[in-house]
Write a protein that holds these residues in place. Sequence first.
Motif, short mmCIF file in Angstrom:
data_model
loop_
_atom_site.label_atom_id
_atom_site.label_comp_id
_atom_site.label_asym_id
_atom_site.label_seq_id
_atom_site.Cartn_x
_atom_site.Cartn_y
_atom_site.Cartn_z
N SER A 167 0.81 -1.21 0.00
CA SER A 167 0.00 0.00 0.00
C SER A 167 0.85 1.27 0.00
O SER A 167 0.44 2.31 -0.53
CB SER A 167 -0.93 0.00 1.21
OG SER A 167 -1.81 -1.10 1.17
N TYR A 168 2.04 1.19 0.61
CA TYR A 168 2.93 2.35 0.64
C TYR A 168 4.04 2.21 -0.41
O TYR A 168 5.13 2.77 -0.26
CB TYR A 168 3.52 2.52 2.04
CG TYR A 168 2.50 3.06 3.02
CD1 TYR A 168 2.34 4.43 3.21
CD2 TYR A 168 1.67 2.18 3.72
CE1 TYR A 168 1.38 4.92 4.10
CE2 TYR A 168 0.70 2.67 4.61
CZ TYR A 168 0.57 4.02 4.79
OH TYR A 168 -0.39 4.51 5.66
N ILE A 225 -6.62 -0.37 2.53
CA ILE A 225 -6.43 1.02 2.10
C ILE A 225 -7.59 1.89 2.58
O ILE A 225 -7.39 3.02 3.04
CB ILE A 225 -6.25 1.08 0.57
CG1 ILE A 225 -4.89 0.47 0.19
CG2 ILE A 225 -6.36 2.51 0.05
CD1 ILE A 225 -4.75 0.14 -1.26
N ASN A 228 -6.85 2.33 6.38
CA ASN A 228 -5.56 2.86 6.84
C ASN A 228 -4.97 3.95 5.96
O ASN A 228 -4.02 4.62 6.39
CB ASN A 228 -4.55 1.71 6.94
CG ASN A 228 -4.94 0.67 7.94
OD1 ASN A 228 -4.71 0.82 9.14
ND2 ASN A 228 -5.55 -0.42 7.47
N LYS A 229 -5.56 4.16 4.76
CA LYS A 229 -4.94 5.12 3.84
C LYS A 229 -6.03 5.76 2.97
O LYS A 229 -5.87 5.93 1.76
CB LYS A 229 -3.92 4.37 2.96
CG LYS A 229 -2.73 5.22 2.51
CD LYS A 229 -1.71 4.37 1.79
CE LYS A 229 -0.54 5.27 1.39
NZ LYS A 229 -0.20 5.10 -0.01
N ASP A 232 -5.48 8.55 0.32
CA ASP A 232 -4.62 8.31 -0.85
C ASP A 232 -5.47 8.42 -2.11
O ASP A 232 -6.22 7.49 -2.45
CB ASP A 232 -3.97 6.94 -0.76
CG ASP A 232 -2.89 6.72 -1.83
OD1 ASP A 232 -3.08 7.18 -2.97
OD2 ASP A 232 -1.87 6.10 -1.52
#
Length: 401
Positions: A167-168, A225, A228-229, A232
């Motif tokens: 994901s990163y 995602i 946690n993100k 983005d």
Amino acid sequence: MQDIRIGFIGLGCRGYGLLKDAVLKQKEQVTAVCDVYEDRTQKGADAVEEAGQARPAVYSDYRDVIRDENVNTIIIATAWESHVRIALEAMYAGKAVAMEVGGAYELKDCWDLVEAYEKTGTPFMFLENCCFGRREMMALNMVQKGLFGEVVHCAGGYQHDLRDEISYGRENRHYRLRNYLNRNCENYPTHDLGPIAKVLGINRGNRMLTLASTASKAAGLRDYIRENKSDDEFLKDKTFAQGDVVTTVIRCAHGETIVLTLDTTLPRYYTRNFTVRGTKGMYEEVTDSVFLDRPEDKAHDFDWRENCAGNAKQYEEEYDHPVWKKYIEEGIQGGHDGMDWLEFQTFFRCLREDAPMPVDVYDAASWMAVTALSEMSIARGGAVVDVPDFTSGRWHERLPQ
């Protein structure tokens, strides 16, 4: 080759760790470092200097490393997509090659590697460190001594929660993200397949014949995602091609079966699930257990969980592989529980002695091919596909190592 002069290509997390902990600590000479990112090359060059060597040449283009006359050995630890291309150019330039693992994008890549080796005779080693793992080599030793009887089935997996790493991927400049977005396959087969291939004598008296793969839906990264993100903008609405769990079944020339599992985008503990099943017993990595078909283990009140689960340590004194017995006496070093140190020690020794590599180009081709073949099989609804014979019929003549 006595005067080894290394050009190290690829200095991300994996490459930098190998450079620092497995190459420089073995006091091997590094004369050039290369990465497409300047900060990585400078960090690599600093590590070489800190190890007491002259500052190496620094390049951003791998072709400059290959052209460098002060380099005769190439170590490749770049993104998966570039492994084969760099290896081919290095081999045709007469430079010895050690290539990190990853799956093939098409079968032609595998055939090209074999052709380059057969035309040039350039030393080539595939850096599958799990072939040098303590338990994998102990199980191999036990198989060779007949403790498990006739081996019938093996299993293994790359079962590792990589949701954060993937994901990163943009922030960390990591190649897995683009692969998971665009491909659906057994993308990392060799950690589990390599040790199994050694147990079954693949390419050395045996070979893989057919393969069939299936993939589950892709939901793990999507949910991770979202939770946690969610900010983005690039990923929040993306659909991932890579299934969360991929299962691959392989059948071998002598009737053995292999099951491989890729499981990297759901919450789980880490395991390679290395399992060997024979007519007289088994080894299982998840529980680190040996189970043998002995009268005392068949008693009415025998409790496998109490008596066998976690018992593999009891077999170390007698069945640890000779390589590991020597290694323990000398002192375990390097990363991944010592596997990285052993594989590079072996690579450098084989170079100096002009000896055959224990994980050679035929191993690389056949193990990497699983990725391309699984992608075909999944796209065809789990169809059975043929596994090419990259030895061109020589597998039944080649001796086990």
